[in-house]
Design an enzyme around this catalytic site. Structure first.
Site: not given
Ligand SMILES: C[S@@+](CC[C@H](N)C(=O)[O-])C[C@H]1O[C@@H](n2cnc3c(N)ncnc32)[C@H](O)[C@@H]1O
Length: 289
Positions: A40, A151
């Site tokens: 990535r 996010d």
């Molecule tokens: C797999 S998605 C989940 C989206 C949604 N909550 C769902 O369950 O469908 C995980 C998200 O967590 C975000 N993320 C990862 N680390 C994070 C952090 N430290 N603070 C905020 N968001 C974070 C990523 O950018 C990503 O968009």
């Protein structure tokens, strides 16, 4: 590997970069996920005309554009998989078991606050808005409903802001909901303006406790499918933060493949098999609802 378009990451470079990522975001990349970081970010090195990951680490930690580059890096390394109505049985628990008593408890103030933490491209908070819209019906106009999606990925939030989605994002959406709450044109689904106006989006890193504090107390927090990327220490930190930011009768929903058993001194599980939801322990529940 073509040296024109990619860069390889050595074990020591990976170790250094994984530590930087963890310190900033709590996202834990084990050795086995080295290929994700490499694939990535290697194109990013090419864009920046950097020869190797040592230069990238220096650029990231010492360059004048550090915070921009951290943002760019999180845009690329986060996994943003999501969909509308993801894990419907859990949402049914929210709609039928959690929401009705909550609305009753808030009948006097008519104020409801829901935080979708780590909401990716916005499908989760929009789904919650649809459910609240369905529950309140014509009464919605008398209520002050705040739904916030946050996010760490600016790129994901930009998609959320458009309110436009591909058919793939709609894959778990019931037909009735599709027709009631979306407009489709050439395979692009646009969310109803009324639902869109119920949700705000903001950049927020779950490591940032102070920013979370500024947002005040929530009635419901959804934090699904992100704690799988955290280690125990970060999970403990995030769960502790949610316990500070949830109303005494508030509810925390987590992902169905996640658990907070080992890091949880604050919550008790609610007795709904499909719910994956928790309320603050009564002894620590001192905040006003
Ligand atoms: C797999 S998605 C989940 C989206 C949604 N909550 C769902 O369950 O469908 C995980 C998200 O967590 C975000 N993320 C990862 N680390 C994070 C952090 N430290 N603070 C905020 N968001 C974070 C990523 O950018 C990503 O968009």
């Amino acid at each position: 590997m073509s040296s024109q378009h990619s860069r390889a990451i050595s074990d020591s470079q990976f170790k250094a970069l994984a530590k930087i990522i963890y310190d900033r975001s709590g996202i834990h990349f084990p050795e086995t996920k080295k290929y994700i970081v490499e694939s990535r970010l290697s194109h990013r090195l090419v864009e920046l005309e950097l020869d190797d990951f040592d230069q990238y680490i220096a650029f990231l930690t010492m360059g004048p554009y550090q915070s921009d580059e951290f943002q760019e890096m999180f845009n690329r390394i986060t996994i943003n998989e999501t969909s509308f109505f993801r894990n419907e049985p859990q949402l049914t628990v929210f709609e039928r078991q959690v929401l009705p008593p909550l609305l009753e408890a808030r009948e006097r103030t008519k104020r409801l606050r829901i935080w979708s933490a780590a909401c990716s491209t916005g499908e989760e908070p929009f789904t919650l808005a649809i459910i609240v819209h369905r529950a309140l019906g014509v009464r919605l106009k008398d209520w002050n409903v705040e739904i916030l999606g946050t996010d760490i990925s600016e790129r994901a939030l930009k998609v959320a802001d458009t309110g436009e989605y591909s058919s793939y994002a709609m894959r778990s959406t019931p037909e009735l909901v599709k027709h009631r709450y979306f407009r489709e044109k050439n395979g692009l689904w646009t969310i109803d303006e009324g639902i869109r106006s119920m949700v705000n989006f903001e950049l927020h890193n779950l490591k940032d406790r102070l920013a979370a504090k500024r947002h005040g107390i929530w009635d419901v927090v959804f934090c699904r499918n992100v704690m799988i990327y955290f280690d125990a220490e970060m999970k403990r930190r995030v769960v502790g933060m949610f316990s500070d930011q949830l109303a005494a009768d508030g509810t925390l929903f987590i992902g169905h493949s996640e658990n907070i058993r080992d890091v949880n001194d604050h919550f008790e599980a609610l007795p709904y098999t499909q719910g994956f939801c928790y309320q603050p322990l009564k002894a620590s529940a001192t905040k006003a609802a």
